[in-house]
Design a protein around this motif. Structure first.
Motif, PDB file in Angstrom:
ATOM      1  N   ASN A   1       0.867  -1.171   0.000  1.00 49.62           N
ATOM      2  CA  ASN A   1       0.000   0.000   0.000  1.00 49.62           C
ATOM      3  C   ASN A   1       0.903   1.220   0.000  1.00 49.62           C
ATOM      4  OD1 ASN A   1      -2.733  -0.280  -0.165  1.00 49.62           O
ATOM      5  ND2 ASN A   1      -3.059  -0.534   2.023  1.00 49.62           N
ATOM      6  N   LEU A   2       0.878   1.994  -1.068  1.00 50.24           N
ATOM      7  CA  LEU A   2       1.808   3.114  -1.212  1.00 50.24           C
ATOM      8  C   LEU A   2       1.061   4.429  -1.343  1.00 50.24           C
ATOM      9  CD1 LEU A   2       4.284   1.651  -3.861  1.00 50.24           C
ATOM     10  CD2 LEU A   2       4.400   1.493  -1.378  1.00 50.24           C
ATOM     11  N   SER A   3       1.627   5.448  -0.731  1.00 47.96           N
ATOM     12  CA  SER A   3       1.103   6.796  -0.948  1.00 47.96           C
ATOM     13  C   SER A   3       1.403   7.186  -2.396  1.00 47.96           C
ATOM     14  CB  SER A   3       1.786   7.777   0.001  1.00 47.96           C
ATOM     15  OG  SER A   3       3.168   7.878  -0.331  1.00 47.96           O
ATOM     16  N   LYS A   4       0.743   8.215  -2.858  1.00 47.77           N
ATOM     17  CA  LYS A   4       0.959   8.670  -4.234  1.00 47.77           C
ATOM     18  C   LYS A   4       2.423   9.054  -4.444  1.00 47.77           C
ATOM     19  CE  LYS A   4      -0.794  11.881  -7.682  1.00 47.77           C
ATOM     20  NZ  LYS A   4      -1.743  12.950  -7.966  1.00 47.77           N
ATOM     21  N   SER A   5       3.017   9.753  -3.496  1.00 52.42           N
ATOM     22  CA  SER A   5       4.413  10.178  -3.653  1.00 52.42           C
ATOM     23  C   SER A   5       5.371   8.979  -3.634  1.00 52.42           C
ATOM     24  CB  SER A   5       4.801  11.201  -2.588  1.00 52.42           C
ATOM     25  OG  SER A   5       4.685  10.647  -1.301  1.00 52.42           O
ATOM     26  N   LYS A   6       5.115   7.999  -2.766  1.00 55.76           N
ATOM     27  CA  LYS A   6       5.979   6.823  -2.716  1.00 55.76           C
ATOM     28  C   LYS A   6       5.821   5.985  -3.993  1.00 55.76           C
ATOM     29  CE  LYS A   6       7.931   3.661   0.561  1.00 55.76           C
ATOM     30  NZ  LYS A   6       8.015   3.248   1.924  1.00 55.76           N
ATOM     31  N   TYR A   7       4.594   5.900  -4.519  1.00 53.82           N
ATOM     32  CA  TYR A   7       4.353   5.204  -5.781  1.00 53.82           C
ATOM     33  C   TYR A   7       5.144   5.883  -6.910  1.00 53.82           C
ATOM     34  CZ  TYR A   7       2.029   3.818 -10.076  1.00 53.82           C
ATOM     35  OH  TYR A   7       1.781   3.382 -11.351  1.00 53.82           O
ATOM     36  N   ASN A   8       5.064   7.202  -6.989  1.00 52.43           N
ATOM     37  CA  ASN A   8       5.792   7.936  -8.033  1.00 52.43           C
ATOM     38  C   ASN A   8       7.298   7.744  -7.904  1.00 52.43           C
ATOM     39  OD1 ASN A   8       3.463   8.890  -9.262  1.00 52.43           O
ATOM     40  ND2 ASN A   8       3.390  10.720  -7.984  1.00 52.43           N
ATOM     41  N   LEU A   9       7.794   7.701  -6.682  1.00 49.93           N
ATOM     42  CA  LEU A   9       9.221   7.454  -6.460  1.00 49.93           C
ATOM     43  C   LEU A   9       9.608   6.052  -6.931  1.00 49.93           C
ATOM     44  CD1 LEU A   9      11.848   8.601  -5.292  1.00 49.93           C
ATOM     45  CD2 LEU A   9      11.162   7.646  -3.078  1.00 49.93           C
ATOM     46  N   LEU A  10       8.799   5.065  -6.597  1.00 50.37           N
ATOM     47  CA  LEU A  10       9.032   3.691  -7.054  1.00 50.37           C
ATOM     48  C   LEU A  10       9.126   3.643  -8.577  1.00 50.37           C
ATOM     49  CD1 LEU A  10       8.936   0.503  -6.741  1.00 50.37           C
ATOM     50  CD2 LEU A  10       6.470   0.755  -6.946  1.00 50.37           C
ATOM     51  N   ILE A  11       8.142   4.219  -9.253  1.00 46.70           N
ATOM     52  CA  ILE A  11       8.102   4.198 -10.717  1.00 46.70           C
ATOM     53  C   ILE A  11       9.325   4.897 -11.307  1.00 46.70           C
ATOM     54  CG2 ILE A  11       6.810   5.006 -12.739  1.00 46.70           C
ATOM     55  CD1 ILE A  11       5.557   2.596 -11.220  1.00 46.70           C
ATOM     56  N   SER A  12       9.734   5.982 -10.709  1.00 46.34           N
ATOM     57  CA  SER A  12      10.872   6.742 -11.249  1.00 46.34           C
ATOM     58  C   SER A  12      12.201   6.009 -11.089  1.00 46.34           C
ATOM     59  CB  SER A  12      10.951   8.120 -10.588  1.00 46.34           C
ATOM     60  OG  SER A  12      11.381   8.014  -9.245  1.00 46.34           O
ATOM     61  N   LYS A  13      12.314   5.109 -10.118  1.00 46.65           N
ATOM     62  CA  LYS A  13      13.579   4.439  -9.843  1.00 46.65           C
ATOM     63  C   LYS A  13      13.700   3.041 -10.458  1.00 46.65           C
ATOM     64  CE  LYS A  13      14.917   6.988  -5.803  1.00 46.65           C
ATOM     65  NZ  LYS A  13      16.176   7.519  -6.278  1.00 46.65           N
ATOM     66  N   ILE A  14      12.616   2.457 -10.924  1.00 49.23           N
ATOM     67  CA  ILE A  14      12.671   1.089 -11.452  1.00 49.23           C
ATOM     68  C   ILE A  14      13.677   0.974 -12.593  1.00 49.23           C
ATOM     69  CG2 ILE A  14      11.358  -0.607 -12.800  1.00 49.23           C
ATOM     70  CD1 ILE A  14       9.046  -0.157 -10.903  1.00 49.23           C
ATOM     71  N   GLY A  15      13.721   1.944 -13.478  1.00 50.23           N
ATOM     72  CA  GLY A  15      14.641   1.907 -14.615  1.00 50.23           C
ATOM     73  C   GLY A  15      16.104   1.794 -14.233  1.00 50.23           C
ATOM     74  N   ASP A  16      16.453   2.183 -13.027  1.00 55.61           N
ATOM     75  CA  ASP A  16      17.844   2.095 -12.558  1.00 55.61           C
ATOM     76  C   ASP A  16      18.279   0.661 -12.298  1.00 55.61           C
ATOM     77  OD1 ASP A  16      17.738   4.855 -12.584  1.00 55.61           O
ATOM     78  OD2 ASP A  16      17.541   5.054 -10.402  1.00 55.61           O
ATOM     79  N   TYR A  17      17.341  -0.277 -12.216  1.00 60.02           N
ATOM     80  CA  TYR A  17      17.645  -1.647 -11.794  1.00 60.02           C
ATOM     81  C   TYR A  17      17.507  -2.692 -12.896  1.00 60.02           C
ATOM     82  CZ  TYR A  17      17.627   0.190  -7.079  1.00 60.02           C
ATOM     83  OH  TYR A  17      17.921   0.907  -5.951  1.00 60.02           O
ATOM     84  N   ILE A  18      17.053  -2.309 -14.075  1.00 59.84           N
ATOM     85  CA  ILE A  18      16.740  -3.327 -15.080  1.00 59.84           C
ATOM     86  C   ILE A  18      17.489  -3.087 -16.391  1.00 59.84           C
ATOM     87  CG2 ILE A  18      14.465  -3.737 -14.082  1.00 59.84           C
ATOM     88  CD1 ILE A  18      13.341  -2.193 -16.541  1.00 59.84           C
ATOM     89  N   ALA A  19      17.475  -4.117 -17.222  1.00 66.53           N
ATOM     90  CA  ALA A  19      18.040  -4.046 -18.568  1.00 66.53           C
ATOM     91  C   ALA A  19      16.926  -4.354 -19.566  1.00 66.53           C
ATOM     92  CB  ALA A  19      19.182  -5.052 -18.703  1.00 66.53           C
ATOM     93  N   ASP A  20      17.226  -4.198 -20.849  1.00 67.67           N
ATOM     94  CA  ASP A  20      16.210  -4.381 -21.888  1.00 67.67           C
ATOM     95  C   ASP A  20      15.599  -5.776 -21.895  1.00 67.67           C
ATOM     96  OD1 ASP A  20      16.401  -1.775 -22.744  1.00 67.67           O
ATOM     97  OD2 ASP A  20      17.831  -2.225 -24.342  1.00 67.67           O
TER      98      ASP A  20
END
Length: 109
Positions: free
Chosen positions: A58-77
């Motif tokens: 269960n995430l607040s709107k700000s924590k959800y946005n932070l999660l979405i913004s950082k996912i790209g830092d951890y993955i490859a194509d």
């Protein structure tokens, strides 16, 4: 969020809560052991592991946005990440082993 004894649980968000909080499910297939381990550690800050490659929280709107913004830092194509944002009324039922799985053994050479 309330828990039911049958191994499932439910959540309900009224209009006031819906604006502030999202129920989120994150599923992933990451092929590299090191990236997969780092991504799982990252997700532990946002929710609970419910299966080997599935987290929910269960995430607040700000924590959800932070999660979405950082996912790209951890993955490859070649990796596959899915984030499901669930709002409104919902119910989740579970069957089988509902215990949180133990962390995978990762061997990095």
């Amino acid at each position: 969020m309330g828990f039911i004894n049958n191994g499932g649980y439910f959540f309900e968000t009224n209009d006031e809560i819906k604006e502030k909080c999202y129920f989120v499910v994150i599923c992933y297939d990451i092929y590299n052991n090191k990236r997969r381990y780092k991504f799982a550690k990252f997700l532990e800050r946002y929710g609970l592991r419910v299966q080997r490659s599935v987290f929910e929280g269960n995430l607040s709107k700000s924590k959800y946005n932070l999660l979405i913004s950082k996912i790209g830092d951890y993955i490859a194509d070649e990796d596959n990440i899915r984030v499901y944002k669930i709002t409104g009324n919902g119910e989740i039922k579970t069957w089988g082993n509902v215990e949180t799985p133990k962390a995978e053994d990762v061997i990095i050479i």
